[in-house]
Design an enzyme around this catalytic site. Structure first.
Site, PDB file in Angstrom:
ATOM      1  N   THR A  43       0.796  -1.231   0.000  1.00 23.26           N
ATOM      2  CA  THR A  43       0.000   0.000   0.000  1.00 23.26           C
ATOM      3  C   THR A  43       0.828   1.281   0.000  1.00 23.26           C
ATOM      4  O   THR A  43       0.306   2.347  -0.319  1.00 23.26           O
ATOM      5  CB  THR A  43      -0.914   0.038   1.236  1.00 23.26           C
ATOM      6  OG1 THR A  43      -0.098   0.007   2.422  1.00 23.26           O
ATOM      7  CG2 THR A  43      -1.868  -1.142   1.246  1.00 23.26           C
ATOM      8  N   GLU A 104      -4.047  -6.131  -1.200  1.00 25.58           N
ATOM      9  CA  GLU A 104      -3.092  -5.114  -0.755  1.00 25.58           C
ATOM     10  C   GLU A 104      -2.577  -5.484   0.632  1.00 25.58           C
ATOM     11  O   GLU A 104      -3.361  -5.864   1.514  1.00 25.58           O
ATOM     12  CB  GLU A 104      -3.757  -3.741  -0.694  1.00 25.58           C
ATOM     13  CG  GLU A 104      -4.184  -3.175  -2.031  1.00 25.58           C
ATOM     14  CD  GLU A 104      -3.100  -2.332  -2.691  1.00 25.58           C
ATOM     15  OE1 GLU A 104      -2.000  -2.222  -2.098  1.00 25.58           O
ATOM     16  OE2 GLU A 104      -3.362  -1.788  -3.775  1.00 25.58           O
TER      17      GLU A 104
END
Length: 259
Positions: A43, A104
């Site tokens: 991320t 993610e």
């Protein structure tokens, strides 16, 4: 005649009164999951920022895995498209948002220092959670080996995540990713030490593995980016984008493995 017309009208109205009716008693065997791949990302942010960004307009993923604790968040239902891949290519397929699940992982990515780029490691508990999630996804969607890929695999000209510290070997040990046998790589590397393949050979082998690669025979920046993405996955101690004997050996062994 008038009575017959009224009877037909009433029959039609009666059929519509209950709304749409679909018979699901027959199921075709000729089908498979719409999910073809799972794409892994980091991320580049902490958990609160990651949750905020991934739940607003513009970018999303199906799952987000925190770091401490390693909580798994489902942000988009698997039946729907998430916006995580962008312009992307793999094994001849393009714009992969439509055929992938995105995961993610909360990770800062990297920082630039006077000594170069420094990547952030992943926590063991985060990878443990990821492996459990991946095993569940692979089983439910009947995904073959080779279906779990990185953002840098599908977009090597613009992305480097999940980065060179992502433990691909742990996923391989869990049966989720194909991994080249060390002895076979060593034998092939000894052979290539005497005669390195051409740039065109590297480009062909990378394309065969799934990467979108120039096929020019020229070691240009785009080709180096693809080689670097490959090395970042299979030879993480050195990912300089240069074609060498070890990289050639890894490609040869991987392309000889069943997928």
């Amino acid at each position: 005649m008038r009575i017959l017309f009224l009877s037909l009208a009433l029959a039609l109205l009666g059929g519509c009164a209950g709304g749409l009716r679909i018979d699901t008693s027959h199921t075709s065997v000729s089908q498979s999951s719409r999910v073809q791949y799972v794409v892994l990302h980091y991320t580049s942010a902490d958990l609160p920022t990651s949750l905020r960004v991934l739940t607003r307009d513009g970018v999303s993923s199906h799952y987000l895995i925190g770091d401490h604790p390693a909580t798994i968040y489902r942000l988009v239902d698997e039946s729907r498209r998430a916006w995580h891949a962008g312009e992307s290519d793999w094994q001849g397929r393009t714009w992969l948002n439509a055929s992938t699940l995105g995961i993610e992982l909360v990770n800062d990515g990297y920082v630039e220092t006077p000594n170069g780029r420094v990547y952030r490691p992943y926590s063991d508990e985060q990878i443990d959670a990821l492996i459990l999630l991946l095993k569940d996804i692979v089983a439910r969607h009947s995904l073959p080996l080779g279906s779990i890929i990185g953002h840098s695999d599908i977009a090597p000209q613009r992305k480097v995540d999940p980065g060179p510290l992502f433990p691909w070997k742990r996923l391989a040990d869990a049966g989720l990713v194909a991994w080249p046998e060390a002895g076979a790589v060593a034998r092939a590397q000894a052979r290539f030490a005497y005669s390195l393949p051409t740039v065109a050979w590297f480009q062909q082998q990378l394309a065969r593995l799934g990467y979108t690669t120039p096929q020019t025979g020229v070691l240009d920046e785009a080709t180096r980016n693809v080689i670097s993405a490959f090395q970042m996955k299979y030879r993480q101690r050195l990912y300089d984008g240069q074609p060498d004997a070890e990289t050639a050996a890894l490609l040869l062994v991987l392309n000889g493995m069943p997928r």
